[in-house]
Design a protein around this motif. Structure first.
Motif, PDB file in Angstrom:
ATOM      1  N   UNK A  63       4.683 -33.123  43.550  1.00 32.29           N
ATOM      2  CA  UNK A  63       4.168 -31.865  43.629  1.00 32.29           C
ATOM      3  C   UNK A  63       5.320 -31.244  43.535  1.00 32.29           C
ATOM      4  N   UNK A  64       6.241 -31.278  44.866  1.00 29.78           N
ATOM      5  CA  UNK A  64       8.143 -30.867  44.838  1.00 29.78           C
ATOM      6  C   UNK A  64       7.929 -29.008  44.943  1.00 29.78           C
ATOM      7  N   UNK A  65       7.050 -28.906  45.886  1.00 30.73           N
ATOM      8  CA  UNK A  65       7.508 -27.598  45.464  1.00 30.73           C
ATOM      9  C   UNK A  65       7.122 -26.189  43.996  1.00 30.73           C
ATOM     10  N   UNK A  66       6.669 -26.997  43.027  1.00 34.30           N
ATOM     11  CA  UNK A  66       7.281 -26.076  41.396  1.00 34.30           C
ATOM     12  C   UNK A  66       5.665 -24.701  41.122  1.00 34.30           C
ATOM     13  N   UNK A  67       4.549 -25.208  41.965  1.00 37.68           N
ATOM     14  CA  UNK A  67       3.504 -24.260  41.737  1.00 37.68           C
ATOM     15  C   UNK A  67       3.892 -22.652  42.717  1.00 37.68           C
ATOM     16  N   UNK A  68       4.822 -22.784  43.634  1.00 39.48           N
ATOM     17  CA  UNK A  68       5.702 -21.743  43.998  1.00 39.48           C
ATOM     18  C   UNK A  68       6.907 -21.229  43.508  1.00 39.48           C
ATOM     19  N   UNK A  69       7.436 -22.245  42.831  1.00 42.23           N
ATOM     20  CA  UNK A  69       8.506 -21.859  41.661  1.00 42.23           C
ATOM     21  C   UNK A  69       8.421 -21.096  39.781  1.00 42.23           C
ATOM     22  N   UNK A  87       7.121 -26.812  31.377  1.00 41.47           N
ATOM     23  CA  UNK A  87       7.566 -27.792  31.100  1.00 41.47           C
ATOM     24  C   UNK A  87       8.688 -29.015  31.880  1.00 41.47           C
ATOM     25  N   UNK A  88       8.941 -28.340  31.574  1.00 38.94           N
ATOM     26  CA  UNK A  88      10.299 -29.070  32.806  1.00 38.94           C
ATOM     27  C   UNK A  88      10.268 -29.864  34.217  1.00 38.94           C
ATOM     28  N   UNK A  89       8.889 -28.325  34.859  1.00 36.31           N
ATOM     29  CA  UNK A  89       8.430 -28.619  36.011  1.00 36.31           C
ATOM     30  C   UNK A  89       7.538 -29.824  36.005  1.00 36.31           C
ATOM     31  N   UNK A  94       6.278 -35.314  36.441  1.00 38.82           N
ATOM     32  CA  UNK A  94       5.255 -36.733  35.917  1.00 38.82           C
ATOM     33  C   UNK A  94       6.066 -38.673  36.156  1.00 38.82           C
ATOM     34  N   UNK A  95       8.381 -37.983  36.357  1.00 39.78           N
ATOM     35  CA  UNK A  95       8.746 -39.016  36.853  1.00 39.78           C
ATOM     36  C   UNK A  95       8.556 -39.509  38.196  1.00 39.78           C
ATOM     37  N   UNK A  96       8.383 -38.360  39.152  1.00 41.00           N
ATOM     38  CA  UNK A  96       7.470 -38.296  40.021  1.00 41.00           C
ATOM     39  C   UNK A  96       6.504 -39.609  40.431  1.00 41.00           C
ATOM     40  N   UNK A  97       5.891 -39.005  39.631  1.00 44.40           N
ATOM     41  CA  UNK A  97       4.196 -39.820  39.174  1.00 44.40           C
ATOM     42  C   UNK A  97       4.616 -41.263  39.342  1.00 44.40           C
ATOM     43  N   UNK A  98       5.266 -41.733  37.906  1.00 42.28           N
ATOM     44  CA  UNK A  98       6.179 -43.345  37.392  1.00 42.28           C
ATOM     45  C   UNK A  98       6.445 -44.080  38.998  1.00 42.28           C
ATOM     46  N   UNK A 203      -0.500 -20.601  26.106  1.00 47.04           N
ATOM     47  CA  UNK A 203       1.085 -20.099  25.800  1.00 47.04           C
ATOM     48  C   UNK A 203       1.856 -20.617  27.182  1.00 47.04           C
ATOM     49  N   UNK A 204       1.406 -21.284  28.206  1.00 42.62           N
ATOM     50  CA  UNK A 204       2.494 -21.942  29.631  1.00 42.62           C
ATOM     51  C   UNK A 204       3.241 -22.672  28.937  1.00 42.62           C
ATOM     52  N   UNK A 205       3.102 -23.633  27.840  1.00 42.58           N
ATOM     53  CA  UNK A 205       4.173 -24.831  28.031  1.00 42.58           C
ATOM     54  C   UNK A 205       4.823 -25.119  26.835  1.00 42.58           C
ATOM     55  N   UNK A 206       5.893 -25.094  26.797  1.00 42.85           N
ATOM     56  CA  UNK A 206       6.755 -24.817  25.181  1.00 42.85           C
ATOM     57  C   UNK A 206       7.899 -26.349  25.725  1.00 42.85           C
ATOM     58  N   UNK A 207       7.674 -27.322  24.729  1.00 40.15           N
ATOM     59  CA  UNK A 207       8.517 -28.974  24.727  1.00 40.15           C
ATOM     60  C   UNK A 207       9.977 -28.095  24.587  1.00 40.15           C
ATOM     61  N   UNK A 208      10.662 -28.533  25.935  1.00 36.94           N
ATOM     62  CA  UNK A 208      12.209 -28.074  25.715  1.00 36.94           C
ATOM     63  C   UNK A 208      13.226 -28.615  27.216  1.00 36.94           C
ATOM     64  N   UNK A 209      13.299 -29.559  26.912  1.00 34.90           N
ATOM     65  CA  UNK A 209      14.465 -30.656  28.666  1.00 34.90           C
ATOM     66  C   UNK A 209      15.206 -29.849  28.970  1.00 34.90           C
ATOM     67  N   UNK A 210      15.084 -28.968  30.349  1.00 34.58           N
ATOM     68  CA  UNK A 210      16.360 -28.807  30.014  1.00 34.58           C
ATOM     69  C   UNK A 210      17.449 -28.575  31.577  1.00 34.58           C
ATOM     70  N   UNK A 211      18.211 -29.252  31.492  1.00 29.10           N
ATOM     71  CA  UNK A 211      18.993 -29.370  33.119  1.00 29.10           C
ATOM     72  C   UNK A 211      19.048 -27.909  34.049  1.00 29.10           C
ATOM     73  N   UNK A 212      19.234 -26.944  33.238  1.00 27.63           N
ATOM     74  CA  UNK A 212      19.295 -25.892  34.648  1.00 27.63           C
ATOM     75  C   UNK A 212      17.567 -25.309  34.887  1.00 27.63           C
ATOM     76  N   UNK A 213      16.964 -25.700  34.378  1.00 26.85           N
ATOM     77  CA  UNK A 213      15.270 -25.286  34.992  1.00 26.85           C
ATOM     78  C   UNK A 213      15.563 -26.515  35.892  1.00 26.85           C
ATOM     79  N   UNK A 214      15.700 -27.785  36.134  1.00 26.87           N
ATOM     80  CA  UNK A 214      15.258 -28.841  36.077  1.00 26.87           C
ATOM     81  C   UNK A 214      15.691 -28.488  37.600  1.00 26.87           C
ATOM     82  N   UNK A 215      17.101 -28.594  37.465  1.00 26.50           N
ATOM     83  CA  UNK A 215      18.442 -27.846  38.628  1.00 26.50           C
ATOM     84  C   UNK A 215      17.553 -27.105  39.882  1.00 26.50           C
ATOM     85  N   UNK A 216      17.034 -26.347  38.891  1.00 26.63           N
ATOM     86  CA  UNK A 216      16.488 -24.448  39.868  1.00 26.63           C
ATOM     87  C   UNK A 216      15.022 -25.071  40.288  1.00 26.63           C
ATOM     88  N   UNK A 217      14.494 -26.068  39.626  1.00 25.03           N
ATOM     89  CA  UNK A 217      12.798 -26.574  40.286  1.00 25.03           C
ATOM     90  C   UNK A 217      13.476 -27.582  41.987  1.00 25.03           C
TER      91      UNK A 217
END
Length: 432
Positions: A63-69, A87-89, A94-98, A203-217
């Protein structure tokens, strides 16, 4: 005036829906226990308990607290930006699952030695944690959108599927612990997949990998892991130790006895939901004379609360023993020896809730996290030696001791950061 009253009415309805859903989700698994006791052996129930313990720890890392983020950023982002953020969350989870599936593949024998859960169910457990995470994002969005009815229907439907499939497989097909776990898996994974579809369609899922969002999460979620692990250790480590040092059957009896602690926890959490806003409002008073009066009222409520908790502890113990003797299979009668300790532990937890909100009020949560982590580490050690020395009862003893220590430490610290007239009230009573 009309708008204000509509707002209050809407808020009240939402609160009632959330409270009702929470009650159903907690009560139904407890209420079906007597029925399942005739179809599941204590060993079966021990494996189910271990499955849930392992699920809890795996969920922390996935989860990494993504619902809170997502909740924190909901009002800061446009819907388009939020869709990319979600999407980045999902990508991170997904990566953590693997990663966790890979860890279980490499260290399966070590994990099995502690929980006795077969290999393929470990992998399914990880997928279940992923599905639960996606559902929690979907539910968080409905809560933020103030769509309490959608939230409630979705949660209750998931509970119905969970319990319905479990009862079908356990009672009709005699599948034992596998049937109960399969019911949980079907519900979590199907509703997780449906949540993913709903996120996309809304409309809450848009494919776009963003390093800033990943860092924020990661910046938001990673610091929460030690705090979440502390709660996992407090609630689950004793079951792991009992399975390791004794067997799954002992874990099943222990977990059954401790299920009765939910009677107290539901009472205390319901009260805390109502008491917390009242406390914050009372302490936020600017007028000093009125503030002092409010403090006296809060102290009285706290003392009455402690008294009610002590009486409830005795009443719930008597009721729980009656329920075990009357409605449960005779295979579970030994669970009685854990009931009092389970209820006493939750009683101290209820007392903790009466004091902890003062710490939240002054925002001294770092020290609170330190206390929680200290108690978790202490339980890690104490449970180990207590269970080795006294068997499953050692786990019950250590849980009660740590709950008491946690309550005392929080009570003292809360008075240190926000002084209240605890003793003054006692003196005034003596004067009368």
């Amino acid at each position: 005036m009309k708008i204000n009253s509509i707002f209050k009415s809407s808020l009240l309805k939402s609160s009632l829906i959330y409270t009702f859903c929470d009650a159903v989700n907690k009560a139904v698994p407890f209420l079906i226990l007597p029925l399942l006791s005739y179809y599941l052996t204590p060993s079966d129930y021990g494996i189910i308990a271990n499955f849930n313990v392992l699920l809890a720890i795996v969920t922390i890392f996935i989860t990494l607290g993504v619902d809170g983020a997502v909740s924190v950023n909901y009002y800061k982002f446009t819907k388009d930006d939020l869709a990319r953020y979600i999407f980045n969350a999902c990508l991170l989870t997904s990566i953590m699952t693997i990663v966790i599936i890979a860890i279980f593949s490499l260290f399966y024998h070590l994990v099995y030695d502690f929980v006795k859960v077969p290999r393929h169910y470990l992998f399914l457990l990880v997928l279940m944690a992923f599905g639960t995470t996606i559902t929690s994002i979907n539910l968080s969005l409905w809560r933020l959108e103030e769509k309490a009815l959608n939230f409630g229907i979705y949660e209750i439907l998931q509970t119905i599927v969970n319990i319905g499939v479990s009862l079908l497989l356990v009672i009709s097909y005699h599948m034992g612990w596998v049937g109960r776990v399969d019911g949980m898996l079907v519900a979590a994974m199907s509703f997780g997949l449906f949540s993913l579809v709903l996120l996309y369609r809304r409309g809450y899922l848009k494919i776009d990998i963003d390093n800033l969002y990943i860092k924020d999460i990661l910046y938001f979620g990673v610091p929460l892991i030690p705090h979440a692990l502390s709660f996992w250790i407090r609630s689950g480590i004793d079951r792991i130790y009992i399975t390791k040092f004794i067997d799954e059957s002992a874990t099943g009896l222990y977990a059954t006895g401790f299920q009765f602690g939910t009677l107290v926890s539901f009472l205390t959490l319901s009260f805390n939901n109502a008491f917390t806003p009242y406390l914050y409002k009372s302490l936020s008073t600017v007028d000093e004379e009125e503030l002092n009066k409010n403090k006296i009222k809060l102290v009285k409520i706290t003392y009455y609360g402690i008294g009610i908790l002590i009486i409830s502890c005795l009443l719930f113990t008597l009721c729980s023993n009656f329920i075990l003797e009357t409605f449960f299979s005779s295979k579970y009668i030994q669970a009685k020896e854990f009931v009092f300790w389970a209820i006493l532990s939750q009683t101290f937890q209820g007392m903790y809730l009466l004091f902890v909100n003062y710490i939240f009020f002054v925002k001294r949560t770092k020290t609170l996290a330190s206390i929680t982590f200290f108690c978790a580490c202490l339980q890690l050690l104490l449970s180990y030696f207590a269970i080795k020395s006294y068997g499953p009862l050692g786990g019950a003893y250590s849980t009660v001791i740590i709950s008491f220590i946690n309550f005392i430490m929080v009570a003292f610290f809360s008075n240190r950061v926000y002084a209240m007239p605890w003793l003054l009230f006692l003196k005034s009573r003596k004067g009368k």
